[in-house]
Enzyme design. Sequence first.
Site, PDB file in Angstrom:
ATOM      1  CD  GLU A   1     -17.552 -32.094  -7.272  1.00  0.00           C
ATOM      2  OE1 GLU A   1     -18.620 -31.915  -7.905  1.00  0.00           O
ATOM      3  OE2 GLU A   1     -16.932 -31.170  -6.726  1.00  0.00           O
ATOM      4  CG  ASN A  12     -12.834 -29.952  -7.455  1.00  0.00           C
ATOM      5  OD1 ASN A  12     -12.378 -30.942  -8.007  1.00  0.00           O
ATOM      6  ND2 ASN A  12     -14.103 -29.885  -7.047  1.00  0.00           N
ATOM      7  CG  HIS A  61     -20.224 -33.758 -12.152  1.00  0.00           C
ATOM      8  ND1 HIS A  61     -20.771 -34.590 -11.190  1.00  0.00           N
ATOM      9  CD2 HIS A  61     -19.621 -32.756 -11.462  1.00  0.00           C
ATOM     10  CE1 HIS A  61     -20.511 -34.103  -9.984  1.00  0.00           C
ATOM     11  NE2 HIS A  61     -19.820 -32.993 -10.120  1.00  0.00           N
ATOM     12  CD  GLU A  64     -18.320 -25.817  -9.951  1.00  0.00           C
ATOM     13  OE1 GLU A  64     -19.085 -24.838  -9.902  1.00  0.00           O
ATOM     14  OE2 GLU A  64     -18.722 -26.989  -9.959  1.00  0.00           O
ATOM     15  CG  ASP A 116     -22.280 -37.611 -11.010  1.00  0.00           C
ATOM     16  OD1 ASP A 116     -21.745 -37.011 -11.967  1.00  0.00           O
ATOM     17  OD2 ASP A 116     -22.939 -37.025 -10.132  1.00  0.00           O
TER      18      ASP A 116
HETATM   19  C1  XIL Z   1     -23.955 -30.199  -5.193  1.00  0.00           C
HETATM   20  C2  XIL Z   1     -24.588 -30.997  -4.067  1.00  0.00           C
HETATM   21  O1  XIL Z   1     -24.395 -32.375  -4.291  1.00  0.00           O
HETATM   22  C3  XIL Z   1     -26.055 -30.661  -3.970  1.00  0.00           C
HETATM   23  O2  XIL Z   1     -26.652 -31.323  -2.868  1.00  0.00           O
HETATM   24  C4  XIL Z   1     -26.236 -29.165  -3.829  1.00  0.00           C
HETATM   25  O3  XIL Z   1     -27.609 -28.842  -3.835  1.00  0.00           O
HETATM   26  C5  XIL Z   1     -25.537 -28.448  -4.959  1.00  0.00           C
HETATM   27  O4  XIL Z   1     -24.177 -28.832  -4.999  1.00  0.00           O
HETATM   28  N1  XIL Z   1     -19.997 -29.406  -8.288  1.00  0.00           N
HETATM   29  C6  XIL Z   1     -19.569 -29.285  -6.995  1.00  0.00           C
HETATM   30  C7  XIL Z   1     -20.406 -29.784  -5.890  1.00  0.00           C
HETATM   31  O5  XIL Z   1     -18.427 -28.872  -6.772  1.00  0.00           O
HETATM   32  O6  XIL Z   1     -20.232 -29.028  -4.723  1.00  0.00           O
HETATM   33  C8  XIL Z   1     -21.852 -29.816  -6.260  1.00  0.00           C
HETATM   34  O7  XIL Z   1     -22.571 -30.433  -5.202  1.00  0.00           O
HETATM   35  C9  XIL Z   1     -22.045 -30.538  -7.572  1.00  0.00           C
HETATM   36  C10 XIL Z   1     -21.304 -29.859  -8.677  1.00  0.00           C
END
Ligand code: XIL
Length: 678
Positions: free
Chosen positions: A431, A367, A402, A324, A433
């Site tokens: 990641e 990422n 996401h 990020e 979802d």
């Molecule tokens: C999230 C975790 O899933 C949570 O448990 C934690 O509290 C916060 O981070 N982007 C990312 C991940 O790169 O590391 C994040 O994970 C979600 C968003």
Amino acid sequence: MRALARLALATVLVAAPIAAVTLAPTANAAEDPTPITVLTSNFEDGTVQGWAGRSAETLAHTTTVAHGGTGSLAVTGRTAAWQGPSLDVLDVFEKGTAYTISAWVRMASGSDNARLSVERRTGGTAAYDQVVGNTAVTANGWVNLTGRYTLASDVEFLRVYVETASTTESFYIDDVTASYVPALPIQTDIPSVQDVVTEFPVGASITGAEIVTTHGELLTKHFNSVTPGNALKWDATEPTENTFTYAQADPLMAFARTHDLAVRGHTLVWHNQTPSWVFTGADGQPMTATAEDKELLLARLENHIRNVAGHYGDQIGVWDVVNEVIDENQSDGLRRSNWFNVAGLDYIRTAFRVAREVLPNAKLYINDYNTNVPAKRDKLYNLIAQLKAEGVPIDGVGHQVHINVSWPTLAESEAMIQKFIPLGIDQQVTEMDVSIYTSNSESFPTPPADRLLKQAYVYRDMFALFRKYAAEITSVTLWGLADDNTWLDTFPVTRKDAPLLFDTRLQAKSAYWGVVDPSKINPSPSPSVSSASPSPSVSVSPSASVSPSVSVSPSVSVSPSASVSPSPSSGTAGCAVTYRVTGSWPGGFQGDVKITNTGTAPIAGWSLNWQYTAGQKISQLWNGALTQSGTAVTVANTSWNGTLSPNGSASFGFLGSWTGTNPVPAAFTLNGATCTTL
Ligand code: XIL
């Protein structure tokens, strides 16, 4: 002292004997989603019910205020914010079971933030798990803290406690409960995602809770890659300077080794979950853009990467080296993180250089989220192009993905992948979802059927897209295993989300079928919901069409009216029906029904009847064709679930309304014959 506490604890286990926690659920209990309460502290008996201070603070039963009844527990004489009431749950909580813990808290005066946590110790080493984070509490009323907790390791000490964030003000707690919903066995008769999607590894992010018991079975059945969700982040691996700990990550890595799962390392450099000492200068002050601070920060970065990446070596084949780093609102596209503010782009250069030195064989990734948004995508592209031209060893771009049920369009996602192809780097979905929510103001007590249907189509279309681009996409990871443990339950606001392939009881959702066999998604569950079918934005549009090889076939548009008609057959007939109310709220409820053929003859086409006795009315139904006339309900099969071989079963779900009471129907008939009710 400890024995006394145990004795007192026994008196507070009012709702269910401890034995109930250790017994395997019976078949019927497994079907019953009613939570089992394993502890209740209501402070109605004049005692502290086994609660003790974490230090020298004073705990006393009081009737000054109470949430329910007349008594509560008063905590006074605190000399530190972490002090507060705690309860031994070592003999109450079972490893691998997800408990919902609820407590009511009220300040004696003033205001603060309260937290609900668990302290656990293994081999004398303490760890602290936050169940509910900072929640504003005042003296004006009771505030509820509710969160979920799964113990994932063997412990010799386990206590639930309440603390505050900043003051040592006295406070009260009352009506503390812990309950769990018995786990259902995983479905072993459905295809494994990893056997269907063979173009690339398919993964899930994991915490300790995902590798134990039933969760572990679900994980290894469907996935061949994992990403530790938090365990490899800076705060978990180097909480204080140059003290490295792998207590969180080691069990996950051992599980991955045992089950031959690929591991994505996440993440070496991020602006979140990084302890403040990292950005504190030698003078004890926050670092600024001085040469001295920059040198110290980059030295810390190098030390961190050498240790963490070096610790697991080749066991981790892919690392998110930086996470990020883009902010598309900056003209240069670079996030103004502490990293950037002190070290400029050199933090990224250093991170990749050191990672490559330590792990010459690993794939090194940059990422980010929202890479489907053109402005962000383009800034990320420009950065990678620049760094690669400088010789910075970037092997791949990670798309977090996401997304939600109505955003983005498939065309935008396709453009996201296409954009990075000219860079000649790998791409991974890291990641994924799919939230059921489309705005921060929405909140559903249970996931509505139309959202779950939309979600299934999103998963169908996105996986079809990824498979079409298998030459570029070398891995797809979902951010979680099942809906019982998703970060979206608290992000961006607290509400129950359901963004993954398996539901809170680990059963396959329509989303799963979207990935595995889209023909099993019901595109128009019943006439009453046909208007709620997926919006064009999430369906496969001609402009972003998927190749035939990925089988998003037209057969999914078969309507329920094309059902198999009942036909006579030989053998004995018999049926069993399970009717469950899976969620209920004022005026509404959600349910599902499972029909099992208990006879020896196949059933070819079915029609199930029941009567509602309290005025319930079904408003939407999926995986079946509904007719309701007054109290009489008829549900017929759809085109794809009409044939029930002996022992075979079919399920459908529905949303309905109710007033007063919502009793379960007493009797069911299938094709006119009465079924056993389970
Ligand atoms: C999230 C975790 O899933 C949570 O448990 C934690 O509290 C916060 O981070 N982007 C990312 C991940 O790169 O590391 C994040 O994970 C979600 C968003």
